[in-house]
Design a protein around this motif. Structure first.
Motif, mmCIF file in Angstrom:
data_model
loop_
_atom_site.group_PDB
_atom_site.id
_atom_site.type_symbol
_atom_site.label_atom_id
_atom_site.label_comp_id
_atom_site.label_asym_id
_atom_site.label_seq_id
_atom_site.Cartn_x
_atom_site.Cartn_y
_atom_site.Cartn_z
ATOM 1 N N GLY A 106 -6.385 -4.542 0.295
ATOM 2 C CA GLY A 106 -6.968 -3.229 0.511
ATOM 3 C C GLY A 106 -8.399 -3.087 0.046
ATOM 4 N N ILE A 117 -10.016 0.517 -3.786
ATOM 5 C CA ILE A 117 -9.364 0.534 -2.473
ATOM 6 C C ILE A 117 -9.799 1.769 -1.680
ATOM 7 C CG2 ILE A 117 -7.124 0.868 -1.354
ATOM 8 C CD1 ILE A 117 -5.956 -1.002 -3.481
ATOM 9 N N ASP A 118 -9.934 2.897 -2.359
ATOM 10 C CA ASP A 118 -10.333 4.124 -1.669
ATOM 11 C C ASP A 118 -11.799 4.110 -1.249
ATOM 12 O OD1 ASP A 118 -7.825 5.047 -1.974
ATOM 13 O OD2 ASP A 118 -8.249 6.407 -3.630
ATOM 14 N N LYS A 157 2.853 1.345 1.126
ATOM 15 C CA LYS A 157 3.104 1.051 2.535
ATOM 16 C C LYS A 157 2.328 2.020 3.418
ATOM 17 C CE LYS A 157 6.936 -1.907 2.515
ATOM 18 N NZ LYS A 157 8.128 -1.659 1.703
ATOM 19 N N SER A 158 2.366 3.301 3.049
ATOM 20 C CA SER A 158 1.701 4.267 3.932
ATOM 21 C C SER A 158 0.190 4.150 3.838
ATOM 22 C CB SER A 158 2.172 5.685 3.629
ATOM 23 O OG SER A 158 1.338 6.279 2.683
ATOM 24 N N LEU A 159 -0.316 3.512 2.787
ATOM 25 C CA LEU A 159 -1.757 3.259 2.722
ATOM 26 C C LEU A 159 -2.148 2.080 3.598
ATOM 27 C CD1 LEU A 159 -2.441 3.675 -1.097
ATOM 28 C CD2 LEU A 159 -3.401 5.070 0.721
ATOM 29 N N GLY A 160 -1.153 1.400 4.151
ATOM 30 C CA GLY A 160 -1.442 0.279 5.020
ATOM 31 C C GLY A 160 -1.697 -1.008 4.260
ATOM 32 N N LEU A 161 -1.344 -1.033 2.976
ATOM 33 C CA LEU A 161 -1.535 -2.253 2.196
ATOM 34 C C LEU A 161 -0.405 -3.226 2.497
ATOM 35 C CD1 LEU A 161 -2.332 -0.591 -1.234
ATOM 36 C CD2 LEU A 161 -3.955 -1.458 0.449
ATOM 37 N N ASP A 162 -0.720 -4.486 2.310
ATOM 38 C CA ASP A 162 0.327 -5.491 2.457
ATOM 39 C C ASP A 162 1.064 -5.554 1.113
ATOM 40 O OD1 ASP A 162 1.926 -7.592 3.002
ATOM 41 O OD2 ASP A 162 0.311 -9.023 3.453
ATOM 42 N N ASP A 192 -6.587 2.477 7.280
ATOM 43 C CA ASP A 192 -5.875 1.293 6.856
ATOM 44 C C ASP A 192 -6.767 0.297 6.159
ATOM 45 O OD1 ASP A 192 -3.347 1.822 7.425
ATOM 46 O OD2 ASP A 192 -3.039 0.056 8.692
ATOM 47 N N GLN A 193 -6.194 -0.338 5.142
ATOM 48 C CA GLN A 193 -6.876 -1.435 4.507
ATOM 49 C C GLN A 193 -5.893 -2.579 4.456
ATOM 50 O OE1 GLN A 193 -6.625 1.563 2.387
ATOM 51 N NE2 GLN A 193 -8.700 1.939 1.689
ATOM 52 N N ARG A 201 4.731 5.669 10.522
ATOM 53 C CA ARG A 201 4.740 5.004 9.227
ATOM 54 C C ARG A 201 4.696 5.981 8.051
ATOM 55 N NH1 ARG A 201 -0.147 1.348 8.435
ATOM 56 N NH2 ARG A 201 -0.896 3.093 7.227
ATOM 57 N N TRP A 261 0.053 -7.413 -2.335
ATOM 58 C CA TRP A 261 0.543 -6.814 -3.579
ATOM 59 C C TRP A 261 2.033 -7.105 -3.712
ATOM 60 C CZ3 TRP A 261 -2.635 -4.786 -7.123
ATOM 61 C CH2 TRP A 261 -3.908 -4.388 -6.711
ATOM 62 N N GLY A 283 -4.142 -6.260 3.838
ATOM 63 C CA GLY A 283 -4.076 -7.154 2.682
ATOM 64 C C GLY A 283 -4.042 -6.367 1.391
ATOM 65 N N ALA A 317 -0.246 7.614 -10.411
ATOM 66 C CA ALA A 317 1.025 8.124 -9.901
ATOM 67 C C ALA A 317 2.188 7.284 -10.406
ATOM 68 C CB ALA A 317 1.001 8.140 -8.374
ATOM 69 N N PRO A 339 6.633 3.334 -1.204
ATOM 70 C CA PRO A 339 6.276 4.108 -0.003
ATOM 71 C C PRO A 339 4.783 4.436 0.038
ATOM 72 C CG PRO A 339 8.191 5.082 -1.093
ATOM 73 C CD PRO A 339 7.659 4.037 -1.999
ATOM 74 N N ASP A 340 4.222 4.701 -1.149
ATOM 75 C CA ASP A 340 2.792 4.987 -1.249
ATOM 76 C C ASP A 340 1.949 3.846 -0.717
ATOM 77 O OD1 ASP A 340 1.769 7.331 -2.117
ATOM 78 O OD2 ASP A 340 2.203 6.951 -4.228
ATOM 79 N N ARG A 398 10.279 2.312 -7.288
ATOM 80 C CA ARG A 398 10.790 2.867 -6.029
ATOM 81 C C ARG A 398 9.839 3.895 -5.435
ATOM 82 N NH1 ARG A 398 15.956 2.980 -8.152
ATOM 83 N NH2 ARG A 398 15.725 5.160 -8.726
ATOM 84 N N SER A 399 9.197 4.682 -6.303
ATOM 85 C CA SER A 399 8.326 5.728 -5.775
ATOM 86 C C SER A 399 6.943 5.187 -5.434
ATOM 87 C CB SER A 399 8.200 6.863 -6.790
ATOM 88 O OG SER A 399 7.476 6.406 -7.902
ATOM 89 N N ARG A 455 -2.069 2.409 -7.252
ATOM 90 C CA ARG A 455 -1.882 3.855 -7.452
ATOM 91 C C ARG A 455 -1.316 4.097 -8.841
ATOM 92 N NH1 ARG A 455 -5.046 4.344 -4.432
ATOM 93 N NH2 ARG A 455 -5.230 5.531 -2.504
#
Lengths: 301, 351, 448
Positions: B94, C114-115, C437-442, B89-90, B106, C226, B92, C402, C434-435, C430-431, C399
């Protein structure tokens, strides 16, 4: 199953020939039947024939799609172009495919058949549960495993190496199943008894006596695994980024992506496809008896 | 079965795990006896020693396979499940340091709300609905024709039908892609002369085009399986039908077909498993037509999630979803076939 | 199944499994190799590895190595990003053998940052270099006050047009989008089988550039989160405009980065091309026969009183997290982007019309450019003007590869008559959600 089944199959086949004389279709019906089967055969053969003819054409003739004109026969030219393309990397791919497939199928078949044999001839607790695990391996398609395998491989530094493709393709649970069936059919318990009475070790018995009897089964498993590995595409695509490690399938995929932009790539892709198909077709035609028995063992109840 | 990626050839296999073990002379022993094979020599010590030796041999013979099973099957399956519940997880934007956290559902939620994943599942479902019945019916029909005794050159016909199975999936896809490409394809040329214009790679035709590639690759394979099953039909049964005055067509449909039900279930099941994994053919076609996007099927979605988006948690969750769907469908199919087999008396099988 | 294994009392099973596990451990364990990008000896120069798909990189590296004793750069030519270069970089980073310096295009910078592939370069960047860089370019690689890569070139969008065709049919070169539409109608009416331009169905970047110019903000980082609004007002204005041109068949609708696309230009079927500044050089190499027939005009404007443009193309250099020598890597990058010698070396490999992210180097590039292809026009003067009009509102998303691919999938369907330009952008958004969100970004969707 197995021995009795094969025997029964053979017998019924013979008997049915006589039975058929009574229930023969009419002449009209026979014509229609033969026409239908003939059409299906054309459907399966023509694309291969196209590949054969197309590989003798140069780029311009290819795009004129006059396949039967004998004017420009460029097979030799196409082949030499193929092996000259990008520094002759196609030869490298071909050797890689042979290594992955022949070596992988040989080792994989040995490993699976040995395991299947052990499942058949030895007894221990929870054997069937363990065998169920093997069958679960048959049910889970390898493509689902490719991503986690990639992550494990990249953690261990194996990613983008020969081993990252070679090790996973050795795993052949269906070979274990076939090995067990063949062992039941081909290796009578009395033979093992006799060997034990003679004081031969278990492993010696397996390698000296049982393995010889399992020969045809081993060839069957080998052949199917060879095909599967030669066909393998997803795993190398995930694992490999170094072109010199590619198998033919992945290499042709990459070239094809260039062909869409640069039509010069079409003739080598076609010639390369033809060469990649030949060994398997040869193997299947020559070893007909084996694979048919393999399919029969798997399907006939 | 859909050619390409299997490391196991997976021809037909009986559905129940316990079945193959039932037969064979070696298993006729009292249950629960832990230890090895028949041989009952007097002398307990010798026997124990022999048993130990045999178990050692058994382990040696099974060992290599189970090493592989653990390393390339169990570990990856567990890794996929594990990964799908965790995330690097990152918070904010990120750009800060990442930390691995338990993400709960999730990733699953993300996959299942992603319209491209859902449309990939839809594509796979549509493909199955078209491809599987077509494949089973055509393969069975051809096998019945071959079995009818009316076909000349039966062996040659069988071998020819089987031939495409020896063509690697990617090459089958290349051949057909070129046969779909205007300019290259004699087929399109011929159709053109007949004033028929078909865009095999257009929005509407592309799925049938993919079905055709799979049909071509696997038809003969399934014909051989059905044919083998038909050959094993006891002759008394067909003879009786003939005596009753049934014609060849009726004999085939009402006598032979019910008897190869087991094979039909197996063919359906493996075709289903492999259809859900659809990857090679659309992946290749995506190079040539923009109509096949990078997430056209669930497997392409997984590949894209992992290698374009570097989102391994999402890719793992999508893999798990696909695996669960696959297992659920094949389990449901085998349950259904067992249930209907129990109620119908025509089944030949020793189950 | 696992339960049955743990409870088993049978030796053979247990032995088999123990052996299996042990061997599996061995298999997985032994192959562990330490990560790290470069080997270093106690004395001698520091070795750096450098990956790029940019043409002329070998020449640049050679020139650098000739003039530097303390640093030696080992160069590897990699496929361009979309052809597998980015996947290769991500894979290498994951396996711990990423190069010290990698080439990343602007849209991918936030993703690699980010990665954790691209390192925060803020502590290593000199004030001198910062001052030299075009602020708009630097802003695109800077997030939360931290710079993750150094711009090498930045490419304002322009209108490459055929002087001869516009003259022959008596049509004015458009300066606004309204004029562009009128000109498009005139071209369709007067020149049979020709169009003013092609709307590229493989042009996610083009569409992003158009939206950028119109003031769209597909991704917004204000407020520490974001906000994704790919269908905001300006974007809708742009998609409606192009949809109208497409529906009235005023433009061609097909891919441009293909052979067929190049052939379309070669057959003089289009009057011009909306693209980044670099593509002037691309035209010189792909259509040598059309020498003297081309000109460069500014991108048509929505409001000529307040000119704005977006970009198309451009690259940056990043230092990876694995690099053991970030300071030296930064020195190499600074030399590469800001020294005349580096640019001269790059230009020696062939034609290029890149606009440098360090505008002070313009004279070097201008000198190397053979302007006869553009009938003597000083194209760099125009680029220089346009570069300063690059809008600062734009931020690329986490991303982008993508996102843009999904947009392009939608555009391709629109090209086949199924769907619209706006639909493609909506699908892109739309696509993407989900990306993220699942990366844990706000991340959240912005208002329309």
């Amino acid at each position: 199953m197995s021995a009795e089944t094969t025997e029964r199959t053979r017998r019924t086949a013979r008997d049915r020939r006589t039975a058929r004389r009574h229930g023969r279709p009419t002449l009209l019906g026979r014509g229609a039947v033969n026409a239908l089967v003939g059409l299906s055969v054309l459907y399966t053969l023509l694309p291969v024939l196209w590949l054969l003819l197309a590989s003798t054409k140069n780029r311009d003739a290819l795009f004129r799609s006059d396949l039967f004109s004998s004017g420009d026969f460029s097979l030799a030219r196409n082949l030499s172009d193929l092996f000259a393309m990008e520094g002759g990397i196609y030869g490298r791919w071909y050797v890689n495919s042979l290594l992955y497939a022949v070596l992988g199928a040989a080792i994989g078949a040995m490993v699976s058949v040995a395991c299947g044999y052990a499942f058949d001839k030895y007894r221990f607790r929870h054997k069937e549960k363990l065998f169920g695990l093997v069958l679960a391996g048959v049910m889970v398609p390898p493509t689902v495993l490719a991503l986690p395998l990639y992550l494990i491989a990249s953690k261990t530094g194996l990613v983008n190496t020969f081993w990252s493709v070679f090790i996973p393709v050795l795993f052949n649970p269906f070979g274990v199943y076939l090995g067990r069936v063949f062992s039941q059919g081909y290796v009578p318990g009395e033979v093992l008894e006799a060997a034990r009475v003679d004081g031969a070790g278990e492993l010696t018995t397996y390698f000296r006596v049982a393995l010889r009897m399992l020969g045809p089964g081993l060839v069957t498993v080998f052949l199917f695994q060879l095909t599967a590995i030669w066909n393998n595409f997803f795993l190398p695509m995930v694992m490999l980024s170094d072109q010199s490690l590619f198998p033919v399938s992945l290499g042709l995929y990459v070239w094809n992506s260039s062909a869409v932009v640069t039509p010069d790539y079409y003739p080598p892709v076609i010639a390369g496809s033809l060469l990649a198909v030949l060994p398997l077709i040869a193997a299947f035609v020559l070893l007909q008896r084996y694979w048919k028995s393999g399919l029969t063992a798997g399907s006939v109840k | 079965m859909s050619s390409t990626d299997s490391t196991a050839p997976v021809p037909g296999r009986p559905p129940g795990p316990a079945r193959p073990a039932a037969a064979g002379p070696q298993t006729a022993h009292p249950p629960g006896a832990s230890g090895a094979v028949p041989a009952d020599r007097p002398g307990a010590r010798t026997r124990r020693w022999a048993r130990r030796r045999r178990l050692g041999a058994c382990a040696a013979l099974m060992g290599p396979f189970f090493v592989l099973l653990v390393a390339v099957f169990l570990v990856p399956v567990c890794a996929a499940v594990w990964l799908s519940f965790f995330s690097d997880d990152q918070p904010g934007l990120g750009f800060g340091p990442e930390r691995t956290v338990f993400a709960g559902l999730r990733n699953f939620e993300a996959a299942l709300t992603d319209p491209t994943f859902l449309s990939g599942l839809g594509t796979a479902a549509l493909y199955c609905v078209v491809y599987i019945p077509l494949m089973v019916l055509c393969a069975l029909a051809l096998a019945l024709l071959l079995d009818s005794g009316a076909v000349r050159l039966r062996r040659t016909a069988q071998l020819s039908l089987f031939l495409p199975h020896a063509v690697p999936g990617i090459i089958a896809a290349i051949i057909w892609l070129y046969l779909y490409t205007p300019g290259l394809s004699p087929v399109i040329d011929l159709l053109h002369h007949a004033d028929v214009r078909v865009d095999f790679l257009g929005v509407r035709m592309v799925l049938p085009s993919i079905v055709n590639i799979a049909m071509w690759s696997n038809l003969g394979y399934n014909v051989v399986i059905f044919y083998a099953a038909l050959q094993a039909v006891p002759r008394e049964v067909t003879e009786a039908a003939v005596v009753d005055g049934a014609g060849p067509v009726r004999t085939a449909l009402s006598v032979k077909v019910p008897l190869v039900r087991g094979s039909a279930v197996m063919v359906t099941m493996f075709t289903l498993i492999w259809s859900l994994q659809l990857f090679t053919e659309p992946m290749l076609l995506s190079q040539a037509t923009p109509v096949v996007g990078s997430r056209y099927t669930p497997n392409m979605y997984i590949y894209d999630a992992a290698f374009t988006r570097n989102n391994y948690g999402l890719a793992a969750a999508a893999s798990v979803v696909l695996l669960v769907v696959t297992i659920a469908l094949s389990y449901g199919l085998s349950r259904w076939s067992n249930r209907t087999a129990d109620t119908s008396e025509g089944d030949s099988g020793e189950r | 199944m696992p339960g049955s294994r743990t409870r088993t009392r049978t030796r053979s099973t247990r032995t088999a499994l123990t052996t299996a596990l042990a061997l599996a451990g061995l298999l997985l364990g032994t192959a562990c190799t330490p990560g790290g990008a470069t080997a270093e000896s106690a004395s001698g120069p520091v070795h750096l590895t450098f990956w790029s798909s940019l043409r002329g990189s070998q020449e640049v590296v050679d020139a650098f190595n000739r003039t530097h004793d303390d640093i030696h750069v080992d160069f590897e030519q990699v496929p361009s990003g979309q052809q597998g270069g980015y996947a290769k970089l991500s894979n290498a980073a994951r396996a711990g053998n990423a190069p010290d310096v990698a080439t990343i295009e602007y849209p991918q910078v936030p993703g690699f940052a980010i990665d954790g592939v691209a390192r925060d370069l803020t502590p290593y960047m000199s004030k001198r270099l910062r001052a030299k860089l075009l602020p708009q370019a630097l802003a695109l690689t800077t997030f939360e006050g931290r710079t993750f890569s150094v711009p090498q070139d930045v490419e304002p969008m322009v209108f490459l047009y055929r002087r001869d065709l516009f003259a022959k049919y008596g049509i004015e070169v458009p300066r606004t989008w309204a004029e562009f539409e009128d000109a498009a109608r005139a071209v369709k009416r007067k020149a049979k089988g020709k169009r003013i331009a092609t709307f590229p169905t493989d042009g996610g970047h083009h569409l992003a550039g158009f939206a950028w110019q119109a003031g769209a903000r597909w991704f917004d980082t204000r407020g520490g989160r974001w906000t994704v609004s790919m269908t905001d007002g300006p974007t809708r204005k742009v998609t409606a405009y192009w949809q109208r041109l497409i529906d009235e068949k005023l433009v061609f609708l097909n891919p441009v980065d293909t052979q067929a696309g190049t052939a379309q230009v070669g057959r003089s079927e289009v009057f011009g091309k909306l693209t980044g500044a670099w593509d002037a050089g691309g035209m010189m190499s792909s259509q040598p026969g059309q020498k003297g027939k081309w000109g460069v005009a500014p991108l048509p404007q929505w409001d000529p009183k307040h000119p704005r443009v977006g970009t198309h193309g451009g690259s940056t250099f990043a230092v990876t997290k694995d690099s053991a020598h970030p300071r030296e890597a930064m020195e190499f990058i600074e030399w590469q982007v800001s020294s005349p010698a580096a640019w001269r070396a790059r230009l020696s490999s062939g034609i290029s019309s890149q606009y440098p992210a360090v505008p002070a180097l313009l004279p070097v590039l201008r000198k190397a450019m053979d302007t006869r292809y553009f009938a003597g026009q000083d194209i760099y003067a125009l680029f220089d003007r346009e570069a300063r009009h690059i809008s600062r509102r734009w931020t690329w998303g986490p991303r982008m590869t993508a996102t843009l691919k999904t947009v392009q999938d939608g555009l391709a369907r629109a090209g086949d008559g199924e769907g619209t330009v706006l639909g493609a952008v909506e699908e892109g958004q739309r696509s993407t959600m989900p990306d993220l969100k699942s990366l844990g970004l706000d991340a959240r969707e912005g208002s329309r």
